[in-house]
Write a protein that holds these residues in place. Structure first.
Motif, PDB file in Angstrom:
ATOM      1  N   UNK A  23     121.149 -30.156 -76.991  1.00 53.89           N
ATOM      2  CA  UNK A  23     121.912 -30.038 -78.243  1.00 53.89           C
ATOM      3  C   UNK A  23     121.594 -28.705 -78.911  1.00 53.89           C
ATOM      4  N   UNK A  24     122.465 -28.348 -79.864  1.00 53.22           N
ATOM      5  CA  UNK A  24     122.256 -27.098 -80.592  1.00 53.22           C
ATOM      6  C   UNK A  24     121.196 -27.286 -81.665  1.00 53.22           C
ATOM      7  N   UNK A  25     120.272 -26.350 -81.816  1.00 53.53           N
ATOM      8  CA  UNK A  25     119.334 -26.410 -82.935  1.00 53.53           C
ATOM      9  C   UNK A  25     120.079 -26.228 -84.254  1.00 53.53           C
ATOM     10  N   UNK A  26     119.633 -26.910 -85.303  1.00 51.18           N
ATOM     11  CA  UNK A  26     120.187 -26.709 -86.629  1.00 51.18           C
ATOM     12  C   UNK A  26     119.675 -25.422 -87.241  1.00 51.18           C
ATOM     13  N   UNK A  27     120.228 -25.062 -88.399  1.00 52.40           N
ATOM     14  CA  UNK A  27     119.850 -23.809 -89.059  1.00 52.40           C
ATOM     15  C   UNK A  27     118.361 -23.782 -89.379  1.00 52.40           C
ATOM     16  N   UNK A  28     117.813 -24.907 -89.848  1.00 49.86           N
ATOM     17  CA  UNK A  28     116.390 -24.943 -90.182  1.00 49.86           C
ATOM     18  C   UNK A  28     115.531 -24.750 -88.938  1.00 49.86           C
ATOM     19  N   UNK A  29     115.924 -25.359 -87.821  1.00 42.36           N
ATOM     20  CA  UNK A  29     115.184 -25.178 -86.570  1.00 42.36           C
ATOM     21  C   UNK A  29     115.251 -23.725 -86.107  1.00 42.36           C
ATOM     22  N   UNK A  49     129.692 -15.728 -83.620  1.00 41.47           N
ATOM     23  CA  UNK A  49     131.024 -16.328 -83.551  1.00 41.47           C
ATOM     24  C   UNK A  49     132.082 -15.234 -83.424  1.00 41.47           C
ATOM     25  N   UNK A  50     131.935 -14.166 -84.191  1.00 37.80           N
ATOM     26  CA  UNK A  50     132.902 -13.067 -84.145  1.00 37.80           C
ATOM     27  C   UNK A  50     132.918 -12.387 -82.781  1.00 37.80           C
ATOM     28  N   UNK A  51     131.753 -12.293 -82.149  1.00 37.34           N
ATOM     29  CA  UNK A  51     131.667 -11.645 -80.836  1.00 37.34           C
ATOM     30  C   UNK A  51     131.909 -12.620 -79.678  1.00 37.34           C
ATOM     31  N   UNK A  52     132.218 -13.868 -80.005  1.00 37.16           N
ATOM     32  CA  UNK A  52     132.520 -14.915 -79.024  1.00 37.16           C
ATOM     33  C   UNK A  52     131.324 -15.266 -78.154  1.00 37.16           C
ATOM     34  N   UNK A  53     130.135 -15.031 -78.665  1.00 43.10           N
ATOM     35  CA  UNK A  53     128.926 -15.476 -77.967  1.00 43.10           C
ATOM     36  C   UNK A  53     128.592 -16.922 -78.286  1.00 43.10           C
ATOM     37  N   UNK A  54     129.085 -17.413 -79.408  1.00 44.52           N
ATOM     38  CA  UNK A  54     128.984 -18.820 -79.811  1.00 44.52           C
ATOM     39  C   UNK A  54     130.305 -19.199 -80.472  1.00 44.52           C
ATOM     40  N   UNK A  55     130.492 -20.502 -80.627  1.00 39.32           N
ATOM     41  CA  UNK A  55     131.608 -21.010 -81.426  1.00 39.32           C
ATOM     42  C   UNK A  55     131.014 -21.848 -82.541  1.00 39.32           C
ATOM     43  N   UNK A  56     131.311 -21.491 -83.786  1.00 42.49           N
ATOM     44  CA  UNK A  56     130.824 -22.279 -84.912  1.00 42.49           C
ATOM     45  C   UNK A  56     131.992 -22.868 -85.679  1.00 42.49           C
ATOM     46  N   UNK A  57     131.737 -23.938 -86.387  1.00 41.39           N
ATOM     47  CA  UNK A  57     132.699 -24.495 -87.336  1.00 41.39           C
ATOM     48  C   UNK A  57     132.645 -23.609 -88.568  1.00 41.39           C
ATOM     49  N   UNK A  58     133.704 -22.862 -88.826  1.00 42.56           N
ATOM     50  CA  UNK A  58     133.662 -21.886 -89.910  1.00 42.56           C
ATOM     51  C   UNK A  58     133.585 -22.552 -91.282  1.00 42.56           C
ATOM     52  N   UNK A  61     129.558 -24.055 -90.725  1.00 44.44           N
ATOM     53  CA  UNK A  61     128.548 -23.205 -90.103  1.00 44.44           C
ATOM     54  C   UNK A  61     127.842 -23.845 -88.932  1.00 44.44           C
ATOM     55  N   UNK A  62     128.201 -25.078 -88.585  1.00 44.51           N
ATOM     56  CA  UNK A  62     127.554 -25.775 -87.468  1.00 44.51           C
ATOM     57  C   UNK A  62     127.983 -25.173 -86.129  1.00 44.51           C
ATOM     58  N   UNK A  63     127.088 -25.202 -85.171  1.00 41.04           N
ATOM     59  CA  UNK A  63     127.391 -24.703 -83.832  1.00 41.04           C
ATOM     60  C   UNK A  63     128.209 -25.747 -83.085  1.00 41.04           C
TER      61      UNK A  63
END
Length: 227
Positions: A23-29, A49-58, A61-63
């Protein structure tokens, strides 16, 4: 440390978390692992997200995705020797054993979108899985990032071309690209090489086209000549 360097540290922490625990780590992790504050972590995620290295819920902010891993179920589960992952799509699900060197094979499970028949394969690094099933990709490569979650959610595995046709008729969608399991395996093999390593750079269009061609893909759907 520059913004780009912080983003790379966060990217590595995200991918490391997915690889280890599914799973994706949260922001605090991520803040605890990288030593950055929450604001710096959020800024890094937005840049990735902008560079398409990840996809986040805009909105939150969740991954959502760090290909080939997904935080949301999109039709596939992948079971390794110790870890269970969601697969973002047929392509990503078959890519996981190629990316994770300590997982020589994984169990990929899904259901046919047309008839709901269950399917499972042991996906390995050395040989394609057996089976007469086919993959159907709905969205052409030129538009895959228009809505990447929709794209991944529609890269599915079907019992046969007959099931693909039945699903297309029922949903009113137009045929995309259909491939057999060996072609899907070749597409997945090596596509994400280096993604767990520092300094990874996403494929440029010429590298992607060469990979598609080597996998045996042709035609406008893939941005390639027909022959």
């Amino acid at each position: 440390m520059s913004e780009t360097e912080r983003a790379e540290e966060v990217r590595l922490a995200v991918y490391g978390g997915f690889a280890r625990i599914g799973r994706a780590p949260g922001a605090a992790e991520l803040a605890a692992r990288t030593g950055f504050d929450n604001r710096e972590v959020r800024q890094a995620l937005e840049l990735l997200h902008q560079t398409r290295d990840l996809v986040i819920d805009t909105a939150t902010g969740d991954i959502v995705m760090a290909h080939p891993f997904s935080s949301v179920p999109l039709g596939f589960s992948i079971m390794g020797s110790r870890t269970l992952w969601w697969g973002g799509c047929a392509w990503d699900s078959f890519a996981i054993p190629h990316l994770l060197r300590d997982e020589p094979d994984v169990l990929v499970a899904t259901r046919c979108p047309a008839c709901d028949a269950p399917h499972a394969w042991v996906a390995r690094r050395d040989t394609p899985p057996p089976g007469d099933q086919v993959a159907h990709f709905l969205v052409p490569v030129a538009h895959m990032w228009d809505d990447i979650v929709h794209t991944c959610g529609n890269q599915r595995l079907f019992c046969s071309t007959g099931c693909v046709d039945a699903w297309l008729k029922r949903t009113g969608r137009r045929r995309g690209h259909v491939m057999d399991l060996p072609t899907l395996w070749r597409l997945a093999r090596g596509w994400y090489d280096g993604r767990l390593e520092r300094g990874h750079i996403r494929r440029d269009p010429s590298s992607a086209a060469a990979h598609f061609t080597a996998a045996g893909l042709r035609g406008a759907f893939w941005g390639l000549p027909e022959h």
